[in-house]
Design an enzyme around this catalytic site. Structure first.
Site, short mmCIF file in Angstrom:
data_model
loop_
_atom_site.label_atom_id
_atom_site.label_comp_id
_atom_site.label_asym_id
_atom_site.label_seq_id
_atom_site.Cartn_x
_atom_site.Cartn_y
_atom_site.Cartn_z
N HIS A 1 0.86 -1.19 0.00
CA HIS A 1 0.00 0.00 0.00
C HIS A 1 0.89 1.23 0.00
CE1 HIS A 1 -4.24 -1.41 0.99
NE2 HIS A 1 -3.55 -2.50 0.68
N TYR B 1 -9.12 6.41 6.64
CA TYR B 1 -9.26 6.85 8.04
C TYR B 1 -10.27 7.98 8.06
CZ TYR B 1 -5.09 4.24 9.54
OH TYR B 1 -4.19 3.25 9.83
C1 PHB Z 1 -6.41 -3.39 10.30
O1 PHB Z 1 -6.33 -3.67 9.09
O2 PHB Z 1 -6.90 -4.18 11.16
C2 PHB Z 1 -5.89 -2.05 10.76
C3 PHB Z 1 -5.28 -1.21 9.84
C4 PHB Z 1 -4.80 0.03 10.26
C5 PHB Z 1 -4.96 0.41 11.59
C6 PHB Z 1 -5.58 -0.44 12.51
C7 PHB Z 1 -6.05 -1.68 12.10
O3 PHB Z 1 -4.51 1.63 11.99
#
Ligand code: PHB
Ligand code: APR
Length: 389
Positions: free
Chosen positions: A72, A200
Site C-alpha cells: 500500500h 481513516y
Molecule cells: C487493520 O487492518 O486491522 C488495521 C489497519 C490500520 C490500523 C488499525 C487496524 O490503523
C-alpha cells in the site's frame, strides 16, 4: 531443563524472537499459556512496516507474506464529505504492506514447528526467578506438574496482561498510561474492500476505518462507547453506522455482508520503563500499548525484537554486552515516538466526549493543514511507514 533464552509468550513477539535466535544457533523455549489455535483465533491489525517485513525475511518466514501481502503506497483521510490522499511512496519513497497479524503469527508457528522449536502450550503459573542474578530461572506448571527452566536470559513477550512486567519491582518500574474514552468495534466480512487504500475517517458521528486483508476479506472499525460489546451491534446496525460516517461516494458503493468476526477493543496508550531488569527483557505489548489508530502495535514490537535479537547475538557470540545493556534505552527511544504518533492520530480522528466547539475547530484546522501542506503530510507518512530502527 536448561536453555539459553526462556521466552514467555507465544504471540508474534515471542515467536519472532525465538525463530531469529534459533537460526543463529541460540536455544530457546517458548512458554505459552494458551493453545496455538487460541492464539491464532485473535484477529489483530494488518499493516506491516518495512522493518517488520525485513525481520520476517531474516527469520526465513516471509514466503507467504511476500506472495500474498499487498503493498500500500498510501492512505486516505476523510472528514465531512471530503477526502484526500497521503502518498507514502511519493513522500518517503517507502510503502507499507497489508498482511494480517494472525497470518504473521501462523507463519511463525509453522516455522517454529518445522525447525523443531520448543513451545510449551497451556502453561500455568509462570514465574520468573533470580532475574537480577547471573542464573535466572523460570518455573511453570503444565497439567498439574511443576517444571523449572534454567536459562541465561528471559524475554518477557507475554503481552499487557502477562507476568513479566510485574516481575520488575514497582519501586523500579515507571508506568505511563492514557485510557481513551471510547473503543473500536471491528468486523471482518468476506466482502470486497470499499477502496483499494485504507480510509481513516473523522466524521461528526465518530471515527471509522476501512481496511482489508485481501480482495474478498474486509476489515472495518467504528469508534464506539467503551461500554459497548459486540453483542450490542447487529451487523445491520454496524453497516448502517459505518455508511453514515463514510464519505457519500464510499457509503454508496460499500458492499456489506455477514460479519465472520466481530470484536471490540479499548484504546490505551501505555509504556513501562525500564524495559530491562537484570537478565529479564520486556518486548512488545508486555512493555507498551498503543491505540491502533497508527497501526503501531506489532510494528513497535518488531523493533524491540530487532534490538534484543542483535544484542543477544552480540553477547552470545562475542561476550560484548553493549547491545543488551543499551536495549531499554534504544527500544524506548523508538517506542515513545510510536506512542506520540498513535496518540496524535487518535486525537486527530476521533470525537471526544469533552470536545467543545473550539476543540472541534482545532481538529478541523489540523486536518485542513494536513490536507494543504506537503511537509505535514510527509511527517505523517514518515511515521506511518515506520521510523528508522
Ligand atoms: C487493520 O487492518 O486491522 C488495521 C489497519 C490500520 C490500523 C488499525 C487496524 O490503523
Ligand atoms: N504465561 C505464558 N504466556 C502468557 C502469559 C503467561 N503468564 N500471559 C500472556 N501470555 C501469552 C498470551 O496468551 C499471548 O499469546 O503471551 C502472548 C502475548 O502475545 P500478544 O499479546 O500478541 O503480544 P505480542 O506478542 O507482544 O504482540 C504484540 O499483539 O496485541 C497485539 O497490538 C498488539 O499487534 C501487537 C502485538
Amino acid at each position: 531443563m536448561r536453555t539459553q533464552v526462556a521466552i514467555i509468550g507465544g504471540g508474534p513477539s515471542g515467536l519472532l524472537l525465538s525463530q531469529l535466535l534459533h537460526r543463529k544457533g541460540i536455544d530457546t523455549v517458548v512458554l505459552e499459556r494458551k493453545t496455538r489455535d487460541y492464539v491464532l483465533g485473535r484477529i489483530r491489525a494488518g499493516v506491516l512496516e518495512t522493518g517488520m517485513v525485513v525481520l520476517m525475511r531474516e527469520a526465513g518466514v516471509s514466503a507467504r507474506l511476500d506472495a500474498e501481502s499487498f503493498v500500500h503506497d498510501g492512505v486516505i483521510i476523510s472528514y465531512a464529505d471530503e477526502k484526500f490522499d497521503i502518498n507514502f511512496k511519493e513522500l518517503t519513497g517507502t510503502s507499507v504492506v497489508v498482511y494480517g497479524q494472525t497470518e504473521v503469527t501462523r507463519d511463525l508457528y509453522d516455522a517454529r514447528e518445522a525447525m523443531g522449536g520448543k513451545i510449551v502450550f497451556n502453561t500455568e503459573n509462570v514465574q520468573i526467578h533470580a532475574a537480577e542474578s547471573d542464573a535466572p530461572y523460570v518455573t511453570y506448571r503444565v497439567a498439574g506438574t511443576e517444571h523449572r527452566i534454567d536459562c541465561d536470559y528471559v524475554a518477557g513477550c507475554d503481552g499487557f496482561h502477562g507476568v513479566s512486567r510485574k516481575t520488575i519491582p514497582s519501586t523500579v518500574r515507571r508506568e505511563y498510561e492514557k485510557i481513551y474514552p471510547f473503543g473500536w468495534l471491528g468486523i471482518l466480512s468476506e466482502t470486497p474492500p470499499v477502496n483499494d487504500e485504507l480510509i481513516y475517517v473523522n466524521s461528526d458521528r465518530g471515527f471509522a476505518l476501512c481496511s482489508m486483508r485481501n480482495a474478498n476479506l474486509s476489515r472495518y472499525y467504528i469508534q464506539c462507547s467503551m461500554s459497548d460489546s459486540p453483542e450490542d451491534w447487529t451487523d445491520e446496525a454496524f453497516w448502517d453506522e459505518l455508511k453514515h460516517r463514510l464519505p457519500s461516494a464510499e457509503a454508496e458503493k460499500l458492499i456489506t455482508g455477514p460479519s465472520i468476526e466481530k470484536s471490540n477493543a479499548p484504546l490505551r496508550s501505555f509504556v513501562t520503563e525500564p524495559m530491562r531488569w537484570g537478565r529479564l527483557f520486556l518486548c512488545g505489548d508486555a512493555a507498551h500499548i498503543v491505540p491502533p489508530t497508527g497501526a503501531k502495535g506489532l510494528n513497535t514490537a518488531a523493533s524491540d525484537i530487532h534490538y534484543l535479537y542483535h544484542g543477544l547475538i552480540q553477547m552470545f557470540e562475542t561476550g560484548d554486552s553493549e547491545g543488551i545493556d543499551r536495549y531499554s534505552e534504544k527500544a524506548l527511544a523508538r517506542v515513545w515516538k510510536a506512542e506520540r504518533f498513535s496518540w496524535w492520530m487518535t486525537n486527530l480522528l476521533h470525537r471526544f466526549p469533552d470536545q467543545n466547539a473550539f476543540d472541534l475547530k482545532m481538529q478541523r484546522a489540523e486536518i485542513e493543514f494536513l490536507r494543504s501542506n506537503r511537509q505535514a503530510q510527509a511527517v505523517l507518512a514518515q511515521n506511518y511507514v515506520g521510523l528508522p530502527y
